[in-house]
Enzyme design. Structure first.
Site, PDB file in Angstrom:
ATOM      1  CG  ASP A 186      49.777  38.692  57.752  1.00 56.34           C
ATOM      2  OD1 ASP A 186      49.471  39.799  58.200  1.00 56.34           O
ATOM      3  OD2 ASP A 186      50.074  38.475  56.564  1.00 56.34           O
ATOM      4  CE  LYS A 242      44.696  43.139  55.318  1.00 58.79           C
ATOM      5  NZ  LYS A 242      46.018  42.506  55.266  1.00 58.79           N
ATOM      6  CG  MET A 297      41.180  32.944  50.106  1.00 59.01           C
ATOM      7  SD  MET A 297      41.321  34.479  49.202  1.00 59.01           S
ATOM      8  CE  MET A 297      43.022  34.457  48.687  1.00 59.01           C
TER       9      MET A 297
HETATM   10  C1  LIG Z   1      45.378  35.622  51.755  1.00 64.77           C
HETATM   11  S1  LIG Z   1      45.959  34.111  51.140  1.00 64.77           S
HETATM   12  C2  LIG Z   1      47.644  34.217  51.530  1.00 64.77           C
HETATM   13  C3  LIG Z   1      48.491  33.280  50.718  1.00 64.77           C
HETATM   14  C4  LIG Z   1      49.943  33.337  51.085  1.00 64.77           C
HETATM   15  N1  LIG Z   1      50.533  34.578  50.712  1.00 64.77           N
HETATM   16  C5  LIG Z   1      50.729  32.190  50.451  1.00 64.77           C
HETATM   17  O1  LIG Z   1      51.610  32.430  49.614  1.00 64.77           O
HETATM   18  O2  LIG Z   1      50.467  31.050  50.806  1.00 64.77           O
HETATM   19  C6  LIG Z   1      45.338  33.004  52.348  1.00 64.77           C
HETATM   20  C7  LIG Z   1      45.032  31.666  51.751  1.00 64.77           C
HETATM   21  O3  LIG Z   1      46.210  30.889  51.668  1.00 64.77           O
HETATM   22  C8  LIG Z   1      45.895  29.544  51.872  1.00 64.77           C
HETATM   23  N2  LIG Z   1      46.634  29.048  53.048  1.00 64.77           N
HETATM   24  C9  LIG Z   1      47.530  29.699  53.769  1.00 64.77           C
HETATM   25  N3  LIG Z   1      48.050  28.923  54.730  1.00 64.77           N
HETATM   26  C10 LIG Z   1      47.449  27.717  54.592  1.00 64.77           C
HETATM   27  C11 LIG Z   1      47.553  26.489  55.272  1.00 64.77           C
HETATM   28  N4  LIG Z   1      48.393  26.314  56.296  1.00 64.77           N
HETATM   29  N5  LIG Z   1      46.793  25.461  54.848  1.00 64.77           N
HETATM   30  C12 LIG Z   1      45.961  25.597  53.809  1.00 64.77           C
HETATM   31  N6  LIG Z   1      45.822  26.740  53.138  1.00 64.77           N
HETATM   32  C13 LIG Z   1      46.562  27.787  53.511  1.00 64.77           C
HETATM   33  C14 LIG Z   1      44.402  29.441  52.102  1.00 64.77           C
HETATM   34  O4  LIG Z   1      43.797  29.179  50.866  1.00 64.77           O
HETATM   35  C15 LIG Z   1      44.086  30.823  52.598  1.00 64.77           C
HETATM   36  O5  LIG Z   1      42.746  31.133  52.389  1.00 64.77           O
END
Ligand SMILES: C[S@@+](CC[C@H](N)C(=O)[O-])C[C@H]1O[C@@H](n2cnc3c(N)ncnc32)[C@H](O)[C@@H]1O
Length: 390
Positions: free
Chosen positions: A161, A183, A296
């Site tokens: 991803d 995505k 998000m």
């Molecule tokens: C589609 S979700 C996936 C979440 C992922 N499965 C998890 O457990 O963290 C994507 C969201 O995760 C959060 N996210 C993922 N990585 C991040 C990071 N390094 N810093 C801040 N937010 C993060 C954000 O809110 C982003 O919009």
């Protein structure tokens, strides 16, 4: 002159340990991992030591040492809180010509040094799986689990991803195929249905397919949707958890998600679903004794903040937006649920970001500098603490 080191590794030496203190447990731990034959002389072991005696099935003698105990051993280690007992042990060892160490002071004929620890053998993640869904954590490559690393090392294909740290791909064999399937909003590199079909096809073709996903596969990660599709196609799948962004980012930003007296629960939520903005139990979310972790977060902030305050949340409730958490680019903006939307707009925050709402955010300054809290945030925390005491 400094004492020589005694490295213990698979020794069958007979070691006499005397006494009870926090040093006893350390010494017994090191000795038992080395395979030494241990006898422990201690009149009244503490509960912690008693547990250790049972766990390690130690030869425990509930008495002071005897000349025979010393004669049976090749070395004597004194560990008691009472220096007089340690002196008795040292004199007995000297008389019998045995090596001696006082572990409470580190003085004696040797030092106890543990040989390099051997990690426990781990099951092969591919033993029963054709596809592994692996959580890569939120960005810092150090947050990958050992199982995740091992799965990567055995993969034929890695489907990864957008939010996955590129450095993690180096754990896959040089000959493994690496394919980006991430995505971005409005730019779906590979649609979910096509991705499921691709994984199924590759697995049926005999490849070990590793699906490397940001954070944890089962937290807003569609891991369960992928697993259902794979199960329906008869593909054996293993899921390996990862550190989810809400937890990893909060911790890297020095924000505890729970804190006694301030937040006794924590909710992970997203403001956006497949068909746009989601409705929530806003009144429940507005309660003050909890922490909200909103994924998000950039999109969520504008939508959520007015709804939460309209349903009773104090506009002064502390809030933080963590952008690119756990990476070298991590940025943390703090304010209140009332002020953060303007602050975020001023600083043009971009995805990925998580939003954290709750009094725990205010603990950040306290934990970092030991500094007293100030202004409305201090009032908020004080009120939460007072409420908890009643
Ligand atoms: C589609 S979700 C996936 C979440 C992922 N499965 C998890 O457990 O963290 C994507 C969201 O995760 C959060 N996210 C993922 N990585 C991040 C990071 N390094 N810093 C801040 N937010 C993060 C954000 O809110 C982003 O919009």
């Amino acid at each position: 002159m400094s004492a020589p080191l005694l490295r213990l590794s698979n020794t069958r030496d007979h070691v006499l340990v005397v006494g009870d203190s926090r040093h006893t447990q350390r010494v017994l731990g090191t000795l038992s991992r080395s395979g030494a034959q241990i006898r422990l002389c201690c009149v009244a072991p503490s509960p912690a030591l008693a547990d250790l005696i049972v766990d390690h099935e130690l030869d425990w003698q509930p008495r002071l040492i005897t000349p025979q105990d010393v004669a049976d051993a090749s070395m004597v280690i004194a560990t008691d809180t009472d220096a007089a007992i340690n002196t008795v042990a040292r004199n007995a060892a000297r008389r019998a010509g045995r090596l001696f160490l006082d572990a409470t002071t580190g003085r004696g004929d040797f030092e106890l040094v543990e040989s390099a620890a051997r990690p426990a053998a781990r099951d092969d993640p591919w033993q029963h799986a054709q596809v592994c869904l692996v959580g890569a954590g939120p960005g810092d490559p150090g947050l990958l689990t050992l199982d995740g690393q091992q799965a990567l090392a055995g993969a034929d294909v890695v489907l990864y991803d957008r939010l996955v740290a590129p450095a993690l791909l180096d754990y896959a064999p040089a000959g493994a195929a690496r394919r980006f399937v991430g995505k971005q909003r409005g730019d779906h590199a590979v649609r979910q249905r096509e991705l499921n079909a691709l994984m199924i096809e590759m697995a049926h073709g005999g490849h070990r397919v590793l699906r490397l996903k940001g954070g944890d596969p089962f937290v807003f990660g569609r891991g369960s949707e992928e697993m259902i599709a794979l199960a329906e196609a008869g593909v054996a799948t293993r899921v390996i958890p990862g550190v989810t962004a809400g937890s990893g980012c909060a911790t890297y930003a020095d924000i505890p998600l729970t804190h006694r007296g301030i937040a006794s629960s924590c909710q992970f939520l997203t403001a956006h679903g497949r068909h746009g903005e989601l409705e929530h139990d806003w009144r429940g979310l507005a309660r003050r004794d909890q922490t909200l972790v909103i994924y998000m977060g950039v999109m969520a902030l504008a939508h959520l903040a007015p709804r939460l305050t309209a349903h009773g949340m104090d506009p002064d409730t502390p809030a933080a937006l963590i952008e690119r958490g756990t990476t070298p680019e991590q940025r943390v903006l703090t304010g209140t649920i009332g002020s953060l939307p303007q602050i975020a707009a001023r600083h043009t925050v971009t995805a990925p970001a998580v939003l954290i709402v709750g009094a725990v955010v205010a603990l950040r300054d306290r934990m970092r500098a030991g500094a007293p809290l100030s202004g409305t945030i201090a009032d908020h925390v004080a009120t939460a603490e007072r409420a908890d005491r009643h």
